[in-house]
Write a protein that holds these residues in place. Structure first.
Motif, mmCIF file in Angstrom:
data_model
loop_
_atom_site.group_PDB
_atom_site.id
_atom_site.type_symbol
_atom_site.label_atom_id
_atom_site.label_comp_id
_atom_site.label_asym_id
_atom_site.label_seq_id
_atom_site.Cartn_x
_atom_site.Cartn_y
_atom_site.Cartn_z
ATOM 1 N N GLU A 20 0.680 -1.062 -0.112
ATOM 2 C CA GLU A 20 0.057 0.015 0.087
ATOM 3 C C GLU A 20 0.914 1.316 0.110
ATOM 4 N N ILE A 23 2.357 1.737 -3.355
ATOM 5 C CA ILE A 23 1.514 2.254 -4.470
ATOM 6 C C ILE A 23 1.303 3.840 -3.986
ATOM 7 N N TRP A 24 1.216 4.285 -2.954
ATOM 8 C CA TRP A 24 0.917 5.752 -2.475
ATOM 9 C C TRP A 24 2.047 6.439 -2.782
ATOM 10 N N HIS A 26 3.873 5.880 -5.721
ATOM 11 C CA HIS A 26 3.883 6.075 -6.944
ATOM 12 C C HIS A 26 2.698 6.928 -7.415
ATOM 13 N N VAL A 27 1.529 6.937 -6.758
ATOM 14 C CA VAL A 27 0.546 7.460 -7.101
ATOM 15 C C VAL A 27 0.883 9.357 -6.826
ATOM 16 N N PHE A 71 -4.523 3.735 -11.578
ATOM 17 C CA PHE A 71 -4.577 2.755 -10.212
ATOM 18 C C PHE A 71 -3.444 1.512 -10.733
ATOM 19 N N CYS A 74 -0.036 2.269 -11.369
ATOM 20 C CA CYS A 74 0.912 2.360 -10.374
ATOM 21 C C CYS A 74 1.176 0.974 -9.518
ATOM 22 N N ILE A 75 0.023 0.243 -9.715
ATOM 23 C CA ILE A 75 0.151 -1.112 -9.123
ATOM 24 C C ILE A 75 1.231 -1.737 -9.781
ATOM 25 N N ALA A 78 4.562 -0.437 -8.799
ATOM 26 C CA ALA A 78 4.700 -0.860 -7.275
ATOM 27 C C ALA A 78 5.448 -2.244 -7.538
ATOM 28 N N TYR A 79 4.969 -3.236 -8.131
ATOM 29 C CA TYR A 79 5.432 -4.563 -8.295
ATOM 30 C C TYR A 79 6.673 -4.669 -8.961
ATOM 31 N N GLU A 118 -7.857 -5.003 -2.329
ATOM 32 C CA GLU A 118 -7.298 -4.144 -3.369
ATOM 33 C C GLU A 118 -8.382 -3.223 -3.771
ATOM 34 N N ARG A 122 -8.428 0.757 -3.291
ATOM 35 C CA ARG A 122 -8.670 1.721 -4.395
ATOM 36 C C ARG A 122 -9.846 2.601 -4.065
#
Length: 182
Positions: A20, A23-24, A26-27, A71, A74-75, A78-79, A118, A122
């Protein structure tokens, strides 16, 4: 005191090493890099109001598109970051226990809980934040467009030479009414 500081540091690191949080990051990076570019353009001394409106319009279009596709992008990023990272970061969302709301009246319907962690992330984070940005951007876009409609002819002095006397008089009268009545 030192044990409290160490405990706090461990808690922060534990929170930072989650999917999480990645992802934050990257967003926020995707959004803030564009806001920073607009801010740099707007800080120039010779910025034209029309250019400012065009920049805000482009950002508004981008953020609305980002709401739909950002979204998942960004996931994915993140991966990719987690794969390259030397830290052990979980690749799953944290599951949270679904809270049940006590119904006071028989006519209250039970809400359908969100099953996927997830989907919950979102909705709770991404969509809520992006919708707030869209609303704020629309407000600023409307205000700037209104200012441009009132004062835009002053920014384009060269175009005044090619306008007719009737158009010029209309702009001046509109400006006079605006300045007189606010």
């Amino acid at each position: 005191m030192k044990t409290q500081i160490l405990c706090d540091c461990e808690a922060i690191i534990t929170e930072m090493l989650t999917l999480e949080f990645i992802i934050w990051i990257h967003v926020w990076y995707e959004i803030l890099i564009r806001v920073n570019n607009i801010s740099k353009i707007w800080q120039k001394v010779n910025i034209n109001l029309k250019i400012a409106i065009d920049n805000l319009c482009n950002f508004r279009d981008w953020i609305q598109e980002f709401r739909e596709t950002g979204f998942n992008d960004c996931i994915t990023k993140a991966y990719e970051f987690i794969e390259k990272s030397s830290y052990e970061i979980p690749t799953t969302f944290k599951e949270k226990r679904a809270r049940r709301k006590k119904r006071m009246f028989s006519y209250e319907a039970a809400d359908e809980p969100i099953d996927s962690a997830e989907s919950r992330f979102r909705i709770d984070f991404f969509t809520t934040m992006v919708d707030a940005i869209i609303q704020d951007t629309d407000t600023r876009f409307t205000a700037l467009t209104q200012y441009y409609n009132y004062f835009g002819f002053l920014y384009e002095i060269n175009n005044l030479k090619s306008s007719t006397n009737c158009e010029f008089l209309k702009h001046c009268n509109d400006l006079g009414i605006l300045l007189q009545h606010g």
